[in-house]
Design a protein around this motif. Sequence first.
Motif, PDB file in Angstrom:
ATOM      1  N   ILE A  12     -36.251 -15.868  37.709  1.00 53.92           N
ATOM      2  CA  ILE A  12     -37.529 -16.130  37.027  1.00 53.92           C
ATOM      3  C   ILE A  12     -37.315 -16.944  35.747  1.00 53.92           C
ATOM      4  O   ILE A  12     -38.103 -16.871  34.809  1.00 53.92           O
ATOM      5  N   THR A  13     -36.237 -17.735  35.713  1.00 55.49           N
ATOM      6  CA  THR A  13     -35.981 -18.580  34.551  1.00 55.49           C
ATOM      7  C   THR A  13     -37.081 -19.623  34.431  1.00 55.49           C
ATOM      8  O   THR A  13     -37.326 -20.366  35.385  1.00 55.49           O
ATOM      9  N   PRO A  14     -37.761 -19.702  33.299  1.00 50.62           N
ATOM     10  CA  PRO A  14     -38.843 -20.690  33.174  1.00 50.62           C
ATOM     11  C   PRO A  14     -38.299 -22.113  33.159  1.00 50.62           C
ATOM     12  O   PRO A  14     -37.242 -22.384  32.583  1.00 50.62           O
ATOM     13  N   VAL A  15     -39.029 -23.002  33.793  1.00 48.81           N
ATOM     14  CA  VAL A  15     -38.678 -24.425  33.776  1.00 48.81           C
ATOM     15  C   VAL A  15     -39.268 -25.083  32.540  1.00 48.81           C
ATOM     16  O   VAL A  15     -38.597 -25.835  31.833  1.00 48.81           O
ATOM     17  N   GLU A  16     -40.525 -24.781  32.264  1.00 51.45           N
ATOM     18  CA  GLU A  16     -41.194 -25.279  31.067  1.00 51.45           C
ATOM     19  C   GLU A  16     -41.050 -24.236  29.968  1.00 51.45           C
ATOM     20  O   GLU A  16     -41.458 -23.089  30.124  1.00 51.45           O
ATOM     21  N   LEU A  17     -40.446 -24.612  28.843  1.00 46.83           N
ATOM     22  CA  LEU A  17     -40.101 -23.660  27.795  1.00 46.83           C
ATOM     23  C   LEU A  17     -41.105 -23.620  26.644  1.00 46.83           C
ATOM     24  O   LEU A  17     -40.936 -22.847  25.705  1.00 46.83           O
ATOM     25  N   THR A  18     -42.137 -24.423  26.706  1.00 40.29           N
ATOM     26  CA  THR A  18     -43.082 -24.537  25.602  1.00 40.29           C
ATOM     27  C   THR A  18     -43.992 -23.317  25.514  1.00 40.29           C
ATOM     28  O   THR A  18     -44.531 -22.853  26.519  1.00 40.29           O
ATOM     29  N   ALA A  19     -44.146 -22.804  24.306  1.00 40.59           N
ATOM     30  CA  ALA A  19     -45.123 -21.752  23.981  1.00 40.59           C
ATOM     31  C   ALA A  19     -44.931 -20.477  24.805  1.00 40.59           C
ATOM     32  O   ALA A  19     -45.896 -19.816  25.164  1.00 40.59           O
ATOM     33  N   LEU A  20     -43.676 -20.127  25.076  1.00 40.02           N
ATOM     34  CA  LEU A  20     -43.406 -18.907  25.831  1.00 40.02           C
ATOM     35  C   LEU A  20     -42.740 -17.826  25.000  1.00 40.02           C
ATOM     36  O   LEU A  20     -42.613 -16.695  25.463  1.00 40.02           O
TER      37      LEU A  20
END
Length: 411
Positions: A12-20
């Motif tokens: 479940i590693t996020p691809v988009e790291l913005t605002a997480l």
Amino acid sequence: MAFTAGAATVDITPVELTALNPIGGTSFAGVHDPIHVRALVLNDGATEVALISAELIECGDMRELRARIEAELGIPAAHVMITATHTHNAPRLGSVSPGALAHGGGAESAAYTGWVFDRILIALRTARDRARPARFGIGAGQAEINVNREVYAEGGWRLGYNLAGPTDPRVWVLRFESLTGDPIAVVANYAVHSTVALWTREVSGDLAGAAMRHVEEAIGGVALFTPGALGDQNPRVSLEGRYGGFGPHGRMPAEAERAFAYAAVDAQGLMLGAEVVRVAAGLGDLQPDARLRAVEEVVPCPVKKGRDVMASMRQAEVDRVDLRLSLILIGDVALAGVSGEVTTTVYRRLAARSPLARTILVSIANDRIGYLPADEAFDRPVHSVNGCPIVRGHAEPAIVDGLSRMIREAV
């Protein structure tokens, strides 16, 4: 039908790291190590239960996901326990329940939540497909890597190292294997914040993730970490805690801080993981049969306003907040879930009251509404009291009396 167990891991590693990232900034700067969700599905022929552990900071209101699991897989919502390893270098999942003291998120967080929900369903389906006749055992060990973090110093209460404060170094270990001895899953329970690499702003499973990687490498199968009574427990070594974030001759260079942080993650993860492996290996004869039971109760509690909490914690203006109590019984083992960060003293009192000697507390189960300290702690403005959303005299008796009664009625 025989007792069966199946387990699976999904990235479940996020691809988009913005605002997480609600801790230390709005966005991640990169990924240090991938994060996962791990699922365990058990069935005794009459009852099916699911335990899900996600390498995330916290899981908020999980009613929507549990209802979806019931609709799509047929596992009753009350038979599903979802928790987070509480790594602070990972996103949050789900919405904030009304009255809770938790970190909210925006559209990016909602999108990530929806994606992870889909991934959890994949993990559960895979775990169920892999289910086979199984046997299980339980044991306990000890790891000296947690320490009470509520300290009185310089005229006030703050987070630090309180070696005289209550702590629980016990490590609970449940091992599941096939009837021919092939590994299926290990469930570990320990009381510690996975905050070793906090402030590096990199996605990481942190201490709990490192520990479970070691278990999987040593034993095989799937290793699920469940957080115990961690509300007042920090790791003994962390980037934030080392000399107050400073080296002996001034602030450490950024690369040196990062190197120190992950060395401390690996070292403490190895210590915890190695103890889990030692206990699991020494369990002896595992039982080929276990009766399963599961139940949930919701206790509405009067809301207390947070004090001196982080700005990102926005508490809704409501009179009541729901405290969720979840119970999964595996034979004479109780997994007692609470929808907040329970402190050591509360767990000690639950363990003393419970009719089962092997009662394992799981914090952040199916929601995370805030800290849940013992009633006497309200005499001091400690961190767990400031971050508790429930009026004194309600949370502790709900947990201790409520869960011990639920266990007694289910046995």
